[in-house]
Design a protein around this motif. Structure first.
Motif, short mmCIF file in Angstrom:
data_model
loop_
_atom_site.label_atom_id
_atom_site.label_comp_id
_atom_site.label_asym_id
_atom_site.label_seq_id
_atom_site.Cartn_x
_atom_site.Cartn_y
_atom_site.Cartn_z
N LEU A 2 0.74 -1.13 0.07
CA LEU A 2 0.04 0.13 0.04
C LEU A 2 0.93 1.28 0.04
N ILE A 3 2.00 1.20 0.88
CA ILE A 3 3.11 2.42 0.94
C ILE A 3 3.60 2.78 -0.41
N ILE A 4 3.95 1.44 -1.22
CA ILE A 4 4.50 1.42 -2.35
C ILE A 4 3.55 2.02 -3.51
N ARG A 5 2.74 1.50 -3.50
CA ARG A 5 1.47 2.31 -4.59
C ARG A 5 1.23 3.56 -4.36
N SER A 6 1.09 4.11 -3.09
CA SER A 6 0.69 5.30 -2.71
C SER A 6 2.25 6.22 -3.22
N PHE A 7 3.23 5.80 -2.77
CA PHE A 7 4.56 6.56 -3.03
C PHE A 7 4.72 6.71 -4.86
N LEU A 8 4.18 5.71 -5.37
CA LEU A 8 4.40 5.64 -6.96
C LEU A 8 3.30 6.62 -7.53
N PHE A 9 2.28 6.74 -7.04
CA PHE A 9 1.21 7.77 -7.33
C PHE A 9 1.72 9.20 -7.18
N HIS A 10 2.37 9.33 -6.14
CA HIS A 10 2.62 10.69 -6.07
C HIS A 10 3.86 11.16 -6.74
N ILE A 11 4.74 10.08 -7.33
CA ILE A 11 5.65 10.29 -8.35
C ILE A 11 5.06 10.74 -9.54
N ALA A 12 4.02 9.92 -9.97
CA ALA A 12 3.08 10.11 -11.20
C ALA A 12 2.48 11.35 -11.34
N PHE A 13 1.95 11.67 -10.18
CA PHE A 13 1.14 12.93 -9.97
C PHE A 13 2.10 14.14 -10.21
N TYR A 14 3.23 14.31 -9.94
CA TYR A 14 4.21 15.33 -9.83
C TYR A 14 4.79 15.54 -11.27
N ASN A 184 -17.51 10.39 -1.62
CA ASN A 184 -16.75 9.65 -0.54
C ASN A 184 -15.37 9.69 -0.69
N ALA A 185 -14.56 10.85 -1.37
CA ALA A 185 -13.38 10.53 -1.74
C ALA A 185 -12.33 10.74 -0.58
N GLY A 186 -12.75 11.31 0.56
CA GLY A 186 -11.84 11.58 1.68
C GLY A 186 -11.52 9.96 2.35
N LEU A 187 -12.37 9.06 1.99
CA LEU A 187 -11.71 7.65 2.59
C LEU A 187 -10.59 7.18 1.69
N TYR A 188 -10.55 7.25 0.36
CA TYR A 188 -9.40 6.84 -0.30
C TYR A 188 -8.47 7.87 -0.71
N TRP A 189 -8.80 8.90 -0.48
CA TRP A 189 -7.62 10.08 -0.67
C TRP A 189 -7.70 11.05 0.44
N PRO A 190 -7.30 10.79 1.56
CA PRO A 190 -7.66 11.43 2.71
C PRO A 190 -6.98 12.83 2.76
N ARG A 191 -7.41 13.76 3.48
CA ARG A 191 -6.85 15.15 3.21
C ARG A 191 -5.62 14.95 4.23
N ARG A 192 -4.47 15.68 3.96
CA ARG A 192 -3.32 15.72 4.70
C ARG A 192 -2.68 14.28 5.01
N SER A 193 -2.90 13.41 4.12
CA SER A 193 -2.21 12.16 4.30
C SER A 193 -1.57 11.74 3.02
N PHE A 194 -0.34 10.95 3.12
CA PHE A 194 0.43 10.48 2.27
C PHE A 194 -0.36 9.17 1.28
N MET A 195 -1.19 8.61 2.40
CA MET A 195 -1.70 7.24 1.65
C MET A 195 -3.01 7.47 0.66
N ARG A 196 -2.98 6.48 -0.09
CA ARG A 196 -4.08 6.34 -1.33
C ARG A 196 -4.58 4.93 -0.96
N TYR A 197 -5.85 4.90 -0.58
CA TYR A 197 -6.32 3.47 -0.41
C TYR A 197 -6.97 2.86 -1.49
N PRO A 198 -6.80 1.74 -1.94
CA PRO A 198 -7.73 1.08 -3.31
C PRO A 198 -9.11 0.98 -2.88
N GLY A 199 -9.79 0.96 -4.07
CA GLY A 199 -11.17 0.86 -3.94
C GLY A 199 -11.95 1.81 -5.08
#
Length: 258
Positions: A2-14, A184-199
Motif C-alpha cells: 500500500l505504501i509503495i503504490r501510494s509513493f508511486l502515485f505521488h511520483i506519477a502525479f508530479y 466519499n473521496a476522503g476515505l480513499y484520498w484522505p486530506r493531509r495524508s500520504f496514503m491512497r487506499y484502493p477501492g
C-alpha cells in the motif's frame, strides 16, 4: 504494498504535472482560453488515469445526466484534493472559485489564471464578496459552470457540516440552478495524508436546486441534500468487501453530526 503504490502515485502525479507544464510553457502567452481549458482537462484526466492504474482507485459517477451544459453553480462536498481535479473533465466549460494564494504559485498558478479560474481573497471581507459575485456573474454570462465548495476548505470525513456564506451569496446573485454533489473521496484520498487506499470513489450528482428560494430555505435544502447522501456513500464504502479506514466520526449517527 500500500505504501509503495501510494509513493508511486505521488511520483506519477508530479511527473504528469511537470511534463504538461514544460511541454506547453513555450506557448503559454499565445494560448487562448479554450486551449488552456483543454490542457487542464488533459492534466486532470491523466491524473485520474494514474489514480486508477497506479493507486488502484477507480471512480463511479452517478447522476451524470444532471450535470449542466449551461451556466450553473456546482456545489460539491469537499473532503480531499481529489474533487478539485475529478470534476473538471466532466463539465463542458468549468471554472473554479479558488483561494487567491493558490493562483500566485509559479507555473501552476499561471495556468489557473490562463484557464479563467476565479480568485477569492478569504480575508477580503465584503469587498472580496463583491468581486467574487462580479467575476462569477461574468463567468455565468459566458455559460460557464462555476464550482464552489460550500464549506470553503477540505473537511474530514464525518465532520459536522460547516457551510460558508459564499455559497448563499452566489446563489442570490447568480440566479442559476445549484447542482449539489456528494462523494466519499476522503476515505480513499484522505486530506493531509500520504496514503491512497484502493477501492472505488463514488461521485453522486444530486437533484438540482432551482433559483429563487430565500437564503435560509436554500441553505437548509442544500445541507439536507448533500449531507445524507454523503453519509450514505461513506456507509456504502464501509460495508464493502475491502473497506478503506473509516474515521470514528463517520460512524456517528447523522443527528450527532448536525
Amino acid at each position: 504494498m500500500l505504501i509503495i503504490r501510494s509513493f508511486l502515485f505521488h511520483i506519477a502525479f508530479y511527473a504528469i504535472m511537470a511534463v504538461i507544464i514544460v511541454v506547453t510553457l513555450p506557448f503559454y502567452f499565445f494560448l487562448p482560453h479554450s486551449a488552456a481549458i483543454l490542457i487542464v482537462k488533459a492534466w486532470t484526466a491523466t491524473t485520474m488515469w494514474a489514480l486508477r492504474v497506479v493507486a488502484g482507485i477507480s471512480i463511479e459517477i452517478r447522476g451524470l445526466e444532471r450535470l449542466p451544459k449551461n451556466a450553473a453553480l456546482i456545489a460539491p462536498k469537499h473532503q480531499s484534493a481529489f474533487e478539485t481535479m475529478a470534476l473538471f473533465p466532466l463539465l463542458k466549460d468549468p471554472t473554479f472559485v479558488m483561494k487567491r494564494q493558490l493562483m500566485l504559485i509559479p507555473l501552476f498558478g499561471w495556468y489557473t489564471w490562463k484557464a479563467g479560474m476565479i480568485a477569492v481573497d478569504r480575508a477580503g471581507g465584503s469587498k472580496a464578496l463583491r468581486k467574487l459575485a462580479a467575476d462569477s456573474k461574468a463567468a455565468a454570462a459566458e455559460g460557464k459552470q462555476i464550482i464552489l465548495f460550500p464549506e470553503g476548505t477540505r473537511r474530514p470525513v464525518g465532520a459536522p457540516p460547516d457551510y460558508k456564506f459564499g455559497i448563499i451569496h452566489l446563489y442570490r446573485e447568480l440566479k442559476v440552478p445549484v447542482i449539489p454533489i456528494a462523494l466519499n473521496a476522503g476515505l480513499y484520498w484522505p486530506r493531509r495524508s500520504f496514503m491512497r487506499y484502493p477501492g472505488t470513489i463514488i461521485i453522486e450528482v444530486l437533484e438540482p436546486i432551482p433559483p429563487g428560494l430565500d437564503s435560509k430555505t436554500f441553505l437548509a435544502r442544500l445541507i439536507a441534500t448533500i449531507e445524507p447522501a454523503t453519509d450514505r456513500l461513506v456507509a456504502e464504502a464501509a460495508a464493502g468487501a475491502h473497506p478503506p479506514p473509516i474515521p470514528a466520526a463517520a460512524a456517528r449517527p447523522a443527528a450527532a453530526k448536525a
